[in-house]
Design a protein around this motif. Sequence first.
Motif, PDB file in Angstrom:
ATOM      1  N   LEU A  96       0.876  -1.177   0.000  1.00  0.00           N
ATOM      2  CA  LEU A  96       0.000   0.000   0.000  1.00  0.00           C
ATOM      3  C   LEU A  96       0.906   1.218   0.000  1.00  0.00           C
ATOM      4  N   ASN A  97       0.966   1.943  -1.094  1.00  0.00           N
ATOM      5  CA  ASN A  97       1.954   3.026  -1.215  1.00  0.00           C
ATOM      6  C   ASN A  97       1.510   4.287  -0.478  1.00  0.00           C
ATOM      7  N   ASP A  98       2.444   5.220  -0.367  1.00  0.00           N
ATOM      8  CA  ASP A  98       2.198   6.443   0.407  1.00  0.00           C
ATOM      9  C   ASP A  98       1.055   7.275  -0.179  1.00  0.00           C
ATOM     10  N   LYS A  99       0.951   7.288  -1.495  1.00  0.00           N
ATOM     11  CA  LYS A  99      -0.115   8.066  -2.128  1.00  0.00           C
ATOM     12  C   LYS A  99      -1.489   7.522  -1.733  1.00  0.00           C
ATOM     13  N   ALA A 100      -1.634   6.198  -1.720  1.00  0.00           N
ATOM     14  CA  ALA A 100      -2.908   5.581  -1.349  1.00  0.00           C
ATOM     15  C   ALA A 100      -3.197   5.815   0.135  1.00  0.00           C
ATOM     16  N   ILE A 101      -2.139   5.716   0.988  1.00  0.00           N
ATOM     17  CA  ILE A 101      -2.320   5.945   2.430  1.00  0.00           C
ATOM     18  C   ILE A 101      -2.774   7.383   2.682  1.00  0.00           C
ATOM     19  N   LYS A 102      -2.145   8.326   2.019  1.00  0.00           N
ATOM     20  CA  LYS A 102      -2.505   9.738   2.172  1.00  0.00           C
ATOM     21  C   LYS A 102      -3.964   9.976   1.768  1.00  0.00           C
ATOM     22  N   ALA A 103      -4.379   9.385   0.619  1.00  0.00           N
ATOM     23  CA  ALA A 103      -5.757   9.564   0.141  1.00  0.00           C
ATOM     24  C   ALA A 103      -6.753   8.937   1.112  1.00  0.00           C
ATOM     25  N   LEU A 104      -6.372   7.775   1.686  1.00  0.00           N
ATOM     26  CA  LEU A 104      -7.257   7.106   2.636  1.00  0.00           C
ATOM     27  C   LEU A 104      -7.398   7.911   3.920  1.00  0.00           C
ATOM     28  N   ARG A 105      -6.300   8.467   4.407  1.00  0.00           N
ATOM     29  CA  ARG A 105      -6.350   9.273   5.628  1.00  0.00           C
ATOM     30  C   ARG A 105      -7.169  10.548   5.394  1.00  0.00           C
ATOM     31  N   GLU A 106      -7.007  11.170   4.216  1.00  0.00           N
ATOM     32  CA  GLU A 106      -7.780  12.375   3.911  1.00  0.00           C
ATOM     33  C   GLU A 106      -9.274  12.054   3.860  1.00  0.00           C
TER      34      GLU A 106
END
Length: 791
Positions: free
Chosen positions: A665-675
Amino acid sequence: MPQSVTPAERALALREEIAQHNYRYYVLDEPAVPDAEYDRLFNELKAIEAEHPDLITPDSPTQRVGGAPASGFGEVKHEVPMLSLGNAFAEQDMHDFDRRVREGLDLPAGDLFGGGAEVEYCCEPKLDGLAVSLLYENGLLVRGATRGDGSTGEDISTNVRTIRNVPLKLRGEGWPAVLEVRGEVFMSKAGFEALNERARETGSKTFANPRNAAAGSLRQLDPTITASRPLEFCCYGFGRVDGELPDNQYAILQAFREWGLPISRELKLVKGIQGTLDYYRDIGERRAALEYEIDGVVFKVNQLSYQRELGFRAREPRWAIAHKFPAMEELTELLDVEFQVGRTGAVTPVARLKPVQVAGVTVSNATLHNMDEVARLGVMIGDTVIIRRAGDVIPQVMQVVTERRPADARPVEVPSNCPVCGSAVERTQLVKRGKAGSTTSEGSVYRCVGRLTCQAQLKQSIIHFVSRRAMDIDGLGEKSVEQLVDTGLVASPADLYRLTYEQVLALDGFAELSTKNLLTAIQASKKPTLARFIYALGIPDVGEETAKLLARALGKLERIERALPEVLVYLPDVGLEVAHEIHSFFADAHNRQVIDQLLERGVTPEEPGELAAEFAACVSLADFLARLNITGIASTGAERLASTFGSLDKILSADWLDLKQVERLNDKAIKALREFAENPEQRAHAEAVEQQLRDFGMHWDSPRAEAAGGLSLAGQTWVLTGTLEAMSRDVAKAHLESLGAKVAGSVSAKTHCVVAGPGAGSKLAKAEQLGVTVWTEQQLLDMLAEQGISA
């Protein structure tokens, strides 16, 4: 390939086997192997020839497509002219033709004591395609040519080789050393529809009719384009022959069939004028159900000796005639374009035409569908247009003859105000929803915003509400509905249920008995099935099948009323746009008021109650996550999140470090999920959807239900085509739906089974083309009997 078999021997064997399969498929219509096996044989031959180019022969099936585009077509002089046929348009024309034939042969005429000698005629449908000539020398196809002017045609040899049912080599034996076969290249209705559908998808120009499509495809300079088109060939006669043929037309065509050449499946021998008229009527009745377009029937004197004796006149033989059907296309003038308002408020352009006879019917109006179609056609008021009418299909404008456009032609403009109620007319907006948010574009439909304050919409809504497949209120035709609306007695469907005896009796056309019958029908309609009730409400884009799905899947009106779009999309064939239409309809205050009034006045839909078994716990956490449209979270990432955390709450509550533990799970996906999780509105909506799935029993943690034995066809799509003899199609449809099947009106690769009765046409052809299972009516009856259902 076995060690003892040489590549040359194997290639020869493969060519012979493929030729036999082609013969069974295209000529006998009895395929012996599935498509996958045919492809395997073809690819094996292709591989051998690629490795050994010296083994390639002109008659190899791999050589159907090849060569660079031509700069033009060469000329071909027809040694035996390709003549046209005389036409018969009326029954008397056929009587005259038969009389001339008998007189020309000096056969005994009829008198008071008998009908005289009867001539034997060979009959077949007149295909609406392009006449071509195929020349075979020693059994090999060496040339193809168009008819041209009858004396000189164009050399289309490369292109005819691409047509799948044209044999590159004649099969069997006994064929003449030189044989010129004549026939028609055409396109089936199913092939034509598929070709135009591909054109629409790619934004290319569509064809007006199958004949134009066939002619345009065959005259392509690039043979690969011709090869990509669904062309077919059917032979009907011959030209030059060096050798022997049977002594009659029918036997010659049967010999052609043995040699691998396709002939009409409707070929028949008849005796005398009455036989020709009976054949013409029979084909005419079945015309709409045939797999291809025809414009008449061809009759030929069967005996060749009689043909030679009768000879020719001018440019046509005396021994043959084409008995034409009334034209399906005609030219006329577009006098004006008016706009009609439908029950959903759609403002639709209708062509007002100078009256013209099309297929035996006077046509003065035709559909233009919508303004996008008007733009595609480039039609203007005053234009000369081509009108087409096929069977019971509403006449439509097919093409504009721009060469005849008058100087004072006017553009077609959408009215800014409704022509009925004066309310504003607005263009619909299409909302496309995705991970990047939603985008809006203009739709093709214009709508009056007046809703039920617009009498046109109100009338159409009531007519739909009382129709046979909706609430089924017998006795309320269009004129009666118009009276009820015009007199102010009915302002919504609910008002039907408070009509009094005196009010109905006062309407034009109603007497005591008809009044009592109508009030009885209204009373009887108070207990519809839930599916009928949903369909009767007239929700945009919700037809009969979707209404049945909603009723069966969700079980209760209350569930359907409050279902969120994100929940509805889990039902098969309900897309996001339709889901939003359903949700918006029930969220509308006016619609809610009408439904409440219906319920208050005694309308009580019969509800299945329970959620359909196949939808219990049907939504997985991974699927739910993937549909949240979070950037970078597709199906694979959603699966990993679901297996790691097990619940939506834990996923949305997970911090950055927890999420980093999820594999790949890459950083871009993690950031979008947290947002997403930190956005109160988005999180609340996701939790609301999850709660509704839980309430409905569709949630991943809901108990699963065993499918009832009666739903053995759940999830399957069936199609009925042709005439069913033991039961009506409506009854068959109801039986299949009771077993959980969806009965569709068109065939696709997802169709489970097609039940084909006599007269089955393009749907059967498409099913065979796609390899879909085809059943007879008897097989359907046997299956229903096994389920305890009798016809």
